[in-house]
Scaffold this motif. Sequence first.
Motif, PDB file in Angstrom:
ATOM      1  N   VAL A   9     -45.727  -6.620 -47.784  1.00 17.29           N
ATOM      2  CA  VAL A   9     -45.019  -5.332 -47.905  1.00 17.29           C
ATOM      3  C   VAL A   9     -45.207  -4.556 -46.602  1.00 17.29           C
ATOM      4  CG1 VAL A   9     -45.350  -5.249 -50.422  1.00 17.29           C
ATOM      5  CG2 VAL A   9     -46.942  -4.042 -48.933  1.00 17.29           C
ATOM      6  N   GLN A  10     -44.342  -3.566 -46.394  1.00 13.53           N
ATOM      7  CA  GLN A  10     -44.429  -2.788 -45.157  1.00 13.53           C
ATOM      8  C   GLN A  10     -45.719  -1.970 -45.147  1.00 13.53           C
ATOM      9  OE1 GLN A  10     -41.608   0.393 -44.626  1.00 13.53           O
ATOM     10  NE2 GLN A  10     -41.485   0.087 -42.414  1.00 13.53           N
ATOM     11  N   LYS A  11     -46.432  -2.031 -44.038  1.00 12.09           N
ATOM     12  CA  LYS A  11     -47.735  -1.358 -43.945  1.00 12.09           C
ATOM     13  C   LYS A  11     -47.581   0.151 -44.008  1.00 12.09           C
ATOM     14  CE  LYS A  11     -51.648  -0.926 -40.769  1.00 12.09           C
ATOM     15  NZ  LYS A  11     -52.589  -0.520 -41.802  1.00 12.09           N
ATOM     16  N   GLY A  13     -44.345   3.092 -43.632  1.00 11.69           N
ATOM     17  CA  GLY A  13     -42.948   3.368 -43.313  1.00 11.69           C
ATOM     18  C   GLY A  13     -42.206   3.735 -44.580  1.00 11.69           C
ATOM     19  N   ARG A  14     -40.902   3.719 -44.485  1.00  8.99           N
ATOM     20  CA  ARG A  14     -40.074   4.174 -45.589  1.00  8.99           C
ATOM     21  C   ARG A  14     -40.162   3.330 -46.850  1.00  8.99           C
ATOM     22  NH1 ARG A  14     -35.767   7.517 -44.714  1.00  8.99           N
ATOM     23  NH2 ARG A  14     -35.678   8.282 -42.598  1.00  8.99           N
ATOM     24  N   LEU A  15     -40.570   2.056 -46.693  1.00  2.94           N
ATOM     25  CA  LEU A  15     -40.550   1.178 -47.861  1.00  2.94           C
ATOM     26  C   LEU A  15     -41.909   1.091 -48.547  1.00  2.94           C
ATOM     27  CD1 LEU A  15     -38.627  -1.748 -46.151  1.00  2.94           C
ATOM     28  CD2 LEU A  15     -37.664  -0.034 -47.679  1.00  2.94           C
ATOM     29  N   LEU A  51     -47.822  -5.463 -43.528  1.00  2.00           N
ATOM     30  CA  LEU A  51     -47.291  -5.869 -42.224  1.00  2.00           C
ATOM     31  C   LEU A  51     -46.204  -4.920 -41.744  1.00  2.00           C
ATOM     32  CD1 LEU A  51     -46.679  -9.629 -43.104  1.00  2.00           C
ATOM     33  CD2 LEU A  51     -48.537  -8.757 -41.683  1.00  2.00           C
ATOM     34  N   ARG A  52     -45.818  -5.037 -40.470  1.00  2.00           N
ATOM     35  CA  ARG A  52     -44.613  -4.354 -40.000  1.00  2.00           C
ATOM     36  C   ARG A  52     -43.412  -5.058 -40.608  1.00  2.00           C
ATOM     37  NH1 ARG A  52     -43.218  -3.035 -34.135  1.00  2.00           N
ATOM     38  NH2 ARG A  52     -41.520  -2.188 -35.360  1.00  2.00           N
ATOM     39  N   ASP A  53     -42.393  -4.304 -40.971  1.00  2.00           N
ATOM     40  CA  ASP A  53     -41.271  -4.957 -41.658  1.00  2.00           C
ATOM     41  C   ASP A  53     -40.588  -6.005 -40.779  1.00  2.00           C
ATOM     42  OD1 ASP A  53     -39.878  -3.253 -39.967  1.00  2.00           O
ATOM     43  OD2 ASP A  53     -38.611  -2.405 -41.545  1.00  2.00           O
ATOM     44  N   ASP A  54     -40.617  -5.811 -39.458  1.00  2.00           N
ATOM     45  CA  ASP A  54     -40.000  -6.792 -38.553  1.00  2.00           C
ATOM     46  C   ASP A  54     -40.641  -8.179 -38.683  1.00  2.00           C
ATOM     47  OD1 ASP A  54     -38.799  -4.861 -35.971  1.00  2.00           O
ATOM     48  OD2 ASP A  54     -40.175  -4.038 -37.456  1.00  2.00           O
ATOM     49  N   ASP A  55     -41.925  -8.200 -39.044  1.00  2.00           N
ATOM     50  CA  ASP A  55     -42.649  -9.471 -39.078  1.00  2.00           C
ATOM     51  C   ASP A  55     -42.518 -10.184 -40.420  1.00  2.00           C
ATOM     52  OD1 ASP A  55     -43.500  -8.933 -36.526  1.00  2.00           O
ATOM     53  OD2 ASP A  55     -45.329  -7.920 -37.191  1.00  2.00           O
ATOM     54  N   LEU A  72     -32.578  -5.267 -46.597  1.00  2.00           N
ATOM     55  CA  LEU A  72     -31.667  -6.390 -46.361  1.00  2.00           C
ATOM     56  C   LEU A  72     -31.215  -6.422 -44.901  1.00  2.00           C
ATOM     57  CD1 LEU A  72     -30.095  -8.725 -47.680  1.00  2.00           C
ATOM     58  CD2 LEU A  72     -28.266  -7.097 -48.159  1.00  2.00           C
ATOM     59  N   ASN A  73     -31.101  -5.245 -44.276  1.00  2.00           N
ATOM     60  CA  ASN A  73     -30.713  -5.181 -42.867  1.00  2.00           C
ATOM     61  C   ASN A  73     -31.682  -5.969 -41.982  1.00  2.00           C
ATOM     62  OD1 ASN A  73     -32.357  -2.900 -43.808  1.00  2.00           O
ATOM     63  ND2 ASN A  73     -32.428  -2.260 -41.684  1.00  2.00           N
ATOM     64  N   GLU A  74     -32.969  -5.840 -42.289  1.00  2.00           N
ATOM     65  CA  GLU A  74     -33.989  -6.538 -41.497  1.00  2.00           C
ATOM     66  C   GLU A  74     -33.956  -8.041 -41.783  1.00  2.00           C
ATOM     67  OE1 GLU A  74     -35.606  -4.111 -39.521  1.00  2.00           O
ATOM     68  OE2 GLU A  74     -36.071  -5.948 -38.430  1.00  2.00           O
ATOM     69  N   ALA A  91     -34.250   2.432 -51.193  1.00  2.00           N
ATOM     70  CA  ALA A  91     -33.996   2.403 -49.739  1.00  2.00           C
ATOM     71  C   ALA A  91     -32.548   2.012 -49.429  1.00  2.00           C
ATOM     72  CB  ALA A  91     -34.972   1.492 -49.006  1.00  2.00           C
ATOM     73  N   GLY A  92     -31.643   2.555 -50.221  1.00  2.00           N
ATOM     74  CA  GLY A  92     -30.220   2.307 -49.969  1.00  2.00           C
ATOM     75  C   GLY A  92     -29.779   2.989 -48.686  1.00  2.00           C
ATOM     76  N   CYS A  93     -29.083   2.280 -47.844  1.00  2.00           N
ATOM     77  CA  CYS A  93     -28.576   2.845 -46.595  1.00  2.00           C
ATOM     78  C   CYS A  93     -27.490   1.917 -46.079  1.00  2.00           C
ATOM     79  CB  CYS A  93     -29.695   3.004 -45.564  1.00  2.00           C
ATOM     80  SG  CYS A  93     -30.550   1.470 -45.151  1.00  2.00           S
ATOM     81  N   VAL A 160     -27.783   4.571 -41.400  1.00  2.00           N
ATOM     82  CA  VAL A 160     -27.297   5.879 -41.820  1.00  2.00           C
ATOM     83  C   VAL A 160     -27.554   6.010 -43.315  1.00  2.00           C
ATOM     84  CG1 VAL A 160     -25.254   7.356 -41.993  1.00  2.00           C
ATOM     85  CG2 VAL A 160     -25.438   5.736 -40.105  1.00  2.00           C
ATOM     86  N   SER A 161     -28.081   7.150 -43.741  1.00  2.00           N
ATOM     87  CA  SER A 161     -28.094   7.380 -45.190  1.00  2.00           C
ATOM     88  C   SER A 161     -27.232   8.594 -45.511  1.00  2.00           C
ATOM     89  CB  SER A 161     -29.510   7.466 -45.758  1.00  2.00           C
ATOM     90  OG  SER A 161     -30.235   8.484 -45.150  1.00  2.00           O
ATOM     91  N   THR A 162     -27.571   9.764 -44.964  1.00  2.00           N
ATOM     92  CA  THR A 162     -26.707  10.924 -45.231  1.00  2.00           C
ATOM     93  C   THR A 162     -25.740  11.172 -44.075  1.00  2.00           C
ATOM     94  OG1 THR A 162     -28.274  12.423 -44.188  1.00  2.00           O
ATOM     95  CG2 THR A 162     -28.514  12.061 -46.557  1.00  2.00           C
TER      96      THR A 162
HETATM   97  P1  ATP Z   1     -42.082  -0.829 -39.063  1.00  2.00           P
HETATM   98  O1  ATP Z   1     -43.095  -0.014 -38.362  1.00  2.00           O
HETATM   99  O2  ATP Z   1     -42.652  -1.473 -40.302  1.00  2.00           O
HETATM  100  O3  ATP Z   1     -41.352  -1.797 -38.175  1.00  2.00           O
HETATM  101  P2  ATP Z   1     -39.553   0.627 -39.102  1.00  2.00           P
HETATM  102  O4  ATP Z   1     -39.676   1.817 -38.236  1.00  2.00           O
HETATM  103  O5  ATP Z   1     -38.849  -0.582 -38.608  1.00  2.00           O
HETATM  104  O6  ATP Z   1     -40.997   0.215 -39.634  1.00  2.00           O
HETATM  105  P3  ATP Z   1     -38.619   2.294 -41.340  1.00  2.00           P
HETATM  106  O7  ATP Z   1     -38.016   3.438 -40.592  1.00  2.00           O
HETATM  107  O8  ATP Z   1     -39.877   2.547 -42.098  1.00  2.00           O
HETATM  108  O9  ATP Z   1     -38.778   0.986 -40.425  1.00  2.00           O
HETATM  109  O10 ATP Z   1     -37.487   1.742 -42.313  1.00  2.00           O
HETATM  110  C1  ATP Z   1     -37.698   0.596 -43.071  1.00  2.00           C
HETATM  111  C2  ATP Z   1     -36.416   0.225 -43.806  1.00  2.00           C
HETATM  112  O11 ATP Z   1     -36.050   1.299 -44.673  1.00  2.00           O
HETATM  113  C3  ATP Z   1     -35.192   0.023 -42.921  1.00  2.00           C
HETATM  114  O12 ATP Z   1     -35.128  -1.280 -42.386  1.00  2.00           O
HETATM  115  C4  ATP Z   1     -34.065   0.299 -43.888  1.00  2.00           C
HETATM  116  O13 ATP Z   1     -33.806  -0.835 -44.707  1.00  2.00           O
HETATM  117  C5  ATP Z   1     -34.646   1.401 -44.754  1.00  2.00           C
HETATM  118  N1  ATP Z   1     -34.256   2.729 -44.240  1.00  2.00           N
HETATM  119  C6  ATP Z   1     -34.404   3.202 -42.996  1.00  2.00           C
HETATM  120  N2  ATP Z   1     -33.928   4.443 -42.857  1.00  2.00           N
HETATM  121  C7  ATP Z   1     -33.456   4.790 -44.055  1.00  2.00           C
HETATM  122  C8  ATP Z   1     -32.850   5.965 -44.572  1.00  2.00           C
HETATM  123  N3  ATP Z   1     -32.606   7.022 -43.812  1.00  2.00           N
HETATM  124  N4  ATP Z   1     -32.519   5.978 -45.866  1.00  2.00           N
HETATM  125  C9  ATP Z   1     -32.763   4.917 -46.644  1.00  2.00           C
HETATM  126  N5  ATP Z   1     -33.321   3.774 -46.209  1.00  2.00           N
HETATM  127  C10 ATP Z   1     -33.667   3.702 -44.944  1.00  2.00           C
END
Ligand code: ATP
Length: 286
Positions: A9-11, A13-15, A51-55, A72-74, A91-93, A160-162
Motif C-alpha cells: 500500500v502507499q506509504k 499520500g492520498r491513498l 511503499l511509494r505508489d510508483d514502486d 489505475l493511472n499508475e 480516489a476517483g480522478c 484532475v478531480s475538481t
Molecule cells: P508517492 O509518494 O507514493 O509516489 P504520489 O505523490 O505519486 O505519491 P499522490 O498524490 O499521493 O501520489 O496520489 C496517489 C494517487 O491518488 C494518484 O496516482 C491518483 O490515482 C490519486 N489521486 C491523485 N490526486 C487526486 C485527486 N486530486 N483526487 C482524487 N484522487 C487523486
Amino acid sequence: MTETIKIAVQKSGRLSEKSLQLLKDCGIKFSNGTRKLTSKAKNFPLEILFLRDDDIPQYVASGVAHLGILGLNEVEEKDQKVDVVKQLGFAGCRLSLAVQKDTAYTGLEWFNGKRVATSYPNIVEKFFADKNINATTEEIGGSVEIAPGIGLAEGICDIVSTGSTLIMNGLKEVETVMNSEAVLIATPNLEAAQSDLLQKILFRLEAVQNAQKSKYILLNAPNEKIEEISALLPGMKSPTVLPLAVEGWSSLHSVISEEDFWNVIDQLKEAGAEGILVSDIQKLIA
Ligand code: ATP
Ligand code: MG
C-alpha cells in the motif's frame, strides 16, 4: 510457517489512509506505526508493505508483494504484468489534457507539433499515438501546471478531480485521457495458498462494498398497504413483515440502495408509510 499474503500500500499520500481503512473494514487488524515499513496483521495471514505508489506495480509484477492498492493511472503508466482484480471505488480522478486558458483550442489536432508536460509520459504517448497526433512529452515529476507558463510545454496532462488547480494556474481542461480510481492488483498466476487468501479478501471486500451501497430500512405501514409498499422496496428477497402491537399495523424491514431510497421515499410516504428509519449496514453477504 503458515503461508501469508503480502500487500503493498502507499506509504504516505492520498491513498494511504483509505487503503488501510479498507483492510480494517475487512476485519483485518494490524498496528500502523507510521514509520514502519512493514506490518503483520494480527488476525489474518497478511503482511503490509508500505511503499511509494510508483514502486508498487514492479513489486507486484515480480511477486515480492502478491497484492497492491494504487491508482489505475499508475498501473497503466508503469505497464507491468499485473492483474487488476478489483475496482475499489475511492480516489476517483481523471487524467486530462489542459492548455492555457486563452488558447483557441480547436480539437485534438491542436496538439500536433506541441509539447505536453506530464508525469505520465507512457499513457500520454500511447493516447496520442492511438489518435494519430504527433505531439511530444516532457516528463516532469510534479508541479506540472507551471510548465506552459514558463515555456517548457504548450500543454499538460495531469490528474484532475475538481479542476480547481488548473483554473488557479490559468489553464483549461480540454480532453480526458483516462478515468482512474484506486484498484487492487495481484501478481498473475499466484500460488495456491496466496490465491486462496486473495479469494478470502475479495469475499470480504465484496461484503464491505455491498454494505456501503445499501441501507437497512424499517418502516411502519397499515396492513392493507403492505403489498403496495413492498412493491416499492426492491429488497434482497421480500421485506420482513412483523405485526406491531397496535392493531392493523405492521413493521416492514428491508435492504435498499441509497439511490433507490431517495427515489422511492415520496412514494413510500404517499402509500402511508410512517416512522421510516434508515441505517447503515456494516457487512452484507447477498
Ligand atoms: P508517492 O509518494 O507514493 O509516489 P504520489 O505523490 O505519486 O505519491 P499522490 O498524490 O499521493 O501520489 O496520489 C496517489 C494517487 O491518488 C494518484 O496516482 C491518483 O490515482 C490519486 N489521486 C491523485 N490526486 C487526486 C485527486 N486530486 N483526487 C482524487 N484522487 C487523486
Ligand atoms: Mg507516486
